[in-house]
Design an enzyme around this catalytic site. Structure first.
Site, PDB file in Angstrom:
ATOM      1  N   ASN A 190       0.876  -1.172   0.000  1.00  0.00           N
ATOM      2  CA  ASN A 190       0.000   0.000   0.000  1.00  0.00           C
ATOM      3  C   ASN A 190       0.914   1.223   0.000  1.00  0.00           C
ATOM      4  O   ASN A 190       1.093   1.903   1.000  1.00  0.00           O
ATOM      5  CB  ASN A 190      -0.922  -0.011   1.222  1.00  0.00           C
ATOM      6  CG  ASN A 190      -1.870  -1.189   1.196  1.00  0.00           C
ATOM      7  OD1 ASN A 190      -2.452  -1.511   0.172  1.00  0.00           O
ATOM      8  ND2 ASN A 190      -2.022  -1.854   2.331  1.00  0.00           N
ATOM      9  N   GLU A 210      -8.408  -3.309  -2.811  1.00  0.00           N
ATOM     10  CA  GLU A 210      -8.628  -2.674  -1.515  1.00  0.00           C
ATOM     11  C   GLU A 210      -8.410  -1.156  -1.575  1.00  0.00           C
ATOM     12  O   GLU A 210      -7.809  -0.561  -0.695  1.00  0.00           O
ATOM     13  CB  GLU A 210      -7.730  -3.310  -0.452  1.00  0.00           C
ATOM     14  CG  GLU A 210      -8.033  -4.777  -0.224  1.00  0.00           C
ATOM     15  CD  GLU A 210      -7.205  -5.412   0.872  1.00  0.00           C
ATOM     16  OE1 GLU A 210      -7.733  -6.291   1.572  1.00  0.00           O
ATOM     17  OE2 GLU A 210      -6.019  -5.049   1.016  1.00  0.00           O
ATOM     18  N   ASP A 269      -6.843 -15.046   1.863  1.00  0.00           N
ATOM     19  CA  ASP A 269      -5.890 -14.087   2.419  1.00  0.00           C
ATOM     20  C   ASP A 269      -5.113 -14.680   3.582  1.00  0.00           C
ATOM     21  O   ASP A 269      -5.378 -14.341   4.742  1.00  0.00           O
ATOM     22  CB  ASP A 269      -6.632 -12.823   2.874  1.00  0.00           C
ATOM     23  CG  ASP A 269      -5.684 -11.681   3.236  1.00  0.00           C
ATOM     24  OD1 ASP A 269      -4.491 -11.775   2.920  1.00  0.00           O
ATOM     25  OD2 ASP A 269      -6.149 -10.695   3.830  1.00  0.00           O
ATOM     26  N   GLU A 292      -0.201 -12.548  10.555  1.00  0.00           N
ATOM     27  CA  GLU A 292      -1.376 -11.695  10.574  1.00  0.00           C
ATOM     28  C   GLU A 292      -2.603 -12.430  11.083  1.00  0.00           C
ATOM     29  O   GLU A 292      -3.411 -11.878  11.840  1.00  0.00           O
ATOM     30  CB  GLU A 292      -1.640 -11.153   9.165  1.00  0.00           C
ATOM     31  CG  GLU A 292      -2.897 -10.308   9.053  1.00  0.00           C
ATOM     32  CD  GLU A 292      -3.163  -9.822   7.642  1.00  0.00           C
ATOM     33  OE1 GLU A 292      -4.219  -9.192   7.441  1.00  0.00           O
ATOM     34  OE2 GLU A 292      -2.333 -10.071   6.739  1.00  0.00           O
TER      35      GLU A 292
END
Length: 700
Positions: free
Chosen positions: A189, A270, A343, A371
């Site tokens: 990102n 996203e 994911d 995560e």
């Protein structure tokens, strides 16, 4: 000083010195310094990398004292790329980097007690790359080991200190010891600011350090950078001015960093910008960047993690978007595909994209940072998960078309082969936040070099390199005693740990039922109005009074059709579908009979109970090895296991009490009763164990 006081002080000093010797902060990772024997290293050529190889041998040689070890650079057809040939007398390679990798392998074998027999070792993938999700302000997305090792919040005036350079050098050495040869140092990102001159100067400083160990530096780039930085009207990849902007920026980068690796791109995913914003395809965007990189030997890693807020099954959207583009990408574009179709879940089937794109280079993306597996609080050795993926048979070119072989060039011709791992490193002293999380960094590197390695072998190597008899609280035990009392039980704990996480979080194919709080803890109930459905757990578990699970067969989303026969038929039938994926592909009634003879509801209950008991067993295993471990690491791991056990209890109680509302069946009476109330758990932030009102924070 009075004699008694003097004796007491001397005794205390003795204890402190003893503790200092036995304490280990974990910073050395698997490269702990041990007493070495003298060795005579011979090399006809001299270079900085060969000098590193020489020093590693002199500092770590455990072979015969006074032996001669020869480093030879010589072309050999059996050696590919930076591979190597070695025996007890030397290492031969086509490249200097191959020599260094061969030296690390010889030392690894000596330190783990393996024979140094004549062997040729070639890498499975050409480019073995860590992806750092590090932001320019120093935070790390999905990072659980402190702030970034690369960036600080410096308000567009990034500086480099000697401490930075020293840390980066240690990081580079650790990666080179595994054969990792690339690093992406900023978040997917991406901020466009990373391409401004002040930040590129810092990237150059990083690259100058990485280069010493043969590691290329890469950048994640924001697709809208031409508009945001260059003042262009838009970032349409087919507009000549946009392509020229990227061409000029790429020239600037290579002038600073001649061995720059290329770009990693997250586009139209996203909320990130991409070519589809202008009616273009992923191929249009990737090819434009590939063309500007090609003169310099750079590559584009274009992520396939795409899904739109529509009614289509999220698990099938990447396949739907990318397979029609097969054959349209330049040969220096690699499609980067997560191991599973959702994911990085604790368990997923392999992504159907592996093997389906026959004319396009595809690279696996694994997540080293945990995560979805308890962050840095839970012990979860991930090599079994990655091995499970890499050895899964896609059947795309018949039996034996494993994910590994479909991505490493064995089946399909690829100009470049690569594999990526989302890093778990940060400024924590031990790099990874949890001692055993270091094993996942290690495992990624070893599998990136050799995708046929077994999890057990990797665990054995890491344990012997990271711990040893010398760590014992008292006199060092004999090697055999250490093996029986520490090595074997801890190895078994590691090998069972990922499956334990699956059992107490999401057994039988359940997935993505996490709390809204940073993907930590359970939250199967989370589904407020206004949040897109595929960001809520009920979308995935679909529990109702009739049953539970996501129907991906022909009577449901039909995402199962993306898998090749005979796998498709096997998965489509609940009776032949592996039970660990049952609820991934099927919505089944609560009284469905599984292979154990139990009802689905009872099997779910026993699975959660098993996971909790496994973690309690890990606590017992670790407590028993206290005499054989250094005090500092022992206590830290012990504390982490206590938190993991508490979290496993929360997972079990939350999921069983929530799903019981739909199953309307009792929890089997030979299973421990829940110790929490559901209402309490639904208000709990599992990450901090603080209670909030349900609507106090609706963030995803």
């Amino acid at each position: 000083m009075m004699p008694g006081i003097k004796i007491a002080c001397t005794y205390c000093l003795f204890l402190l010195l003893g503790f200092a010797v036995k304490a280990d902060d974990g910073h050395a990772l698997w490269l702990r310094k041990r007493p070495a024997n003298p060795v005579n290293v011979v090399s006809a050529k001299q270079s900085p990398i060969l000098e590193i190889a020489r020093k590693e041998l002199q500092d770590g040689w455990l072979g015969s004292a006074g032996a001669t070890f020869v480093l030879t650079i010589k072309k050999d057809r059996s050696i590919r790329g930076d591979g190597y040939r070695f025996d007890g007398s030397g290492v031969q390679a086509n490249t200097e980097l191959g020599i260094l990798y061969g030296v690390y392998e010889v030392l690894r074998r000596q330190q783990t007690g393996l024979p140094v027999m004549p062997t040729v070792s070639n890498p499975s993938y050409d480019r073995r790359i860590l992806n750092h999700w590090d932001n320019l302000n120093g935070s790390v997305e999905r990072g659980y080991a402190g702030l970034s090792i690369f960036w600080r919040d410096e308000k567009d005036a990034p500086a480099v200190t000697e401490k930075d350079r020293s840390l980066w050098l240690e990081y580079a050495r650790a990666n080179a010891s595994l054969g990792v040869n690339g690093t992406v140092i900023n978040n997917v990102n991406a901020s466009p600011r990373v391409l401004t001159r002040p930040y590129l100067e810092k990237v150059k400083a990083v690259a100058d350090i990485m280069r010493r160990y043969g590691i290329r530096t890469y950048l994640s780039v924001n697709f809208s950078s031409p508009a945001q930085l260059g003042g262009l009207k838009n970032s349409d990849p087919l507009v000549p001015e946009v392509a020229q902007w990227w061409k000029d920026k790429t020239k600037e980068i290579y002038a600073l960093i001649p061995d720059f690796g290329g770009f990693l791109v997250k586009a139209n995913s996203e909320g990130q910008p991409g070519p589809q914003d202008f009616g273009r395809t992923h191929a249009d965007g990737a090819n434009m960047l590939a063309d500007v990189l090609k003169p310099y030997g750079g590559i584009v890693m274009w992520r396939a993690f795409v899904y739109a807020p529509n009614d289509n099954d999220r698990a099938g959207q990447a396949y739907t978007e990318f397979v029609p583009l097969d054959g349209q990408f330049r040969d220096n574009v690699i499609i980067q595909v997560k191991n599973g179709p959702i994911d990085f879940q604790p368990r997923e089937p392999f992504s159907a994209l592996f093997g389906a794109m026959k004319k396009t280079s595809v690279m696996p993306e694994l997540q080293i940072t945990q995560e979805y597996l308890g962050h840095s609080n839970h012990l979860a050795f991930l090599a079994p998960m990655w091995e499970e993926c890499l050895q899964s048979d896609t059947y795309q070119q018949g039996a034996g078309s494993t994910v590994a072989r479909c991505s490493d060039g064995s089946i399909y011709p690829q100009r470049y082969t690569a594999i990526a791992g989302v890093a778990n490193t940060g400024l924590d002293t031990n790099w990874c936040g949890h001692t055993f999380a270091q094993a996942n960094w290690y495992a990624f590197g070893r599998l990136a070099w050799n995708n046929q390695l077994g999890s057990e072998k990797i665990a054995e190597e890491w344990l012997q390199l990271t711990f040893g008899p010398e760590d014992a609280a008292g006199p060092a035990p004999a090697k055999e005693e250490w093996q029986q009392q520490f090595f074997l039980p801890v190895k078994q704990m590691m090998l069972e740990s990922r499956e334990a996480v699956v059992n107490y979080m999401m057994p039988l194919g359940l997935h993505h039922i996490f709390s809204v709080f940073e993907h930590y803890g359970p939250g199967p109930w989370y589904g407020p109005k206004g949040v897109r459905p595929d960001w809520t757990p009920p979308y995935y578990h679909q529990a109702d009074t009739n049953g539970i699970g996501f129907n991906r067969t022909a009577t449901g989303s039909n995402t199962l059709s993306q898998y090749k026969e005979p796998l498709h038929t096997q998965l489509a039938n609940p009776a032949t579908c592996p039970e660990e994926l049952l609820l991934w592909f099927h919505h089944l009634p609560w009284d469905y009979r599984v292979k154990s003879g139990r009802s689905l509801w009872d099997e779910l209950c026993y699975s959660y109970q098993k996971g909790l008991l496994q973690v309690r067993g890990f606590q017992q295993t670790w407590d028993k090895v206290e005499p054989y471990a250094d005090a500092a690491r022992f206590r830290k791991v012990q504390s982490k296991l206590r938190r993991q056990c508490l979290d496993a209890q929360i997972w079990k109680d939350a999921c069983l009490l929530y799903f019981q509302q739909f199953s309307r069946r009792p929890i089997p009476f030979d299973i421990e009763r829940p110790v929490y109330d559901l209402d309490y758990l639904m208000k709990l932030n599992p990450l901090t164990l603080q209670v909030f009102e349900r609507n106090a924070r609706q963030h995803h």
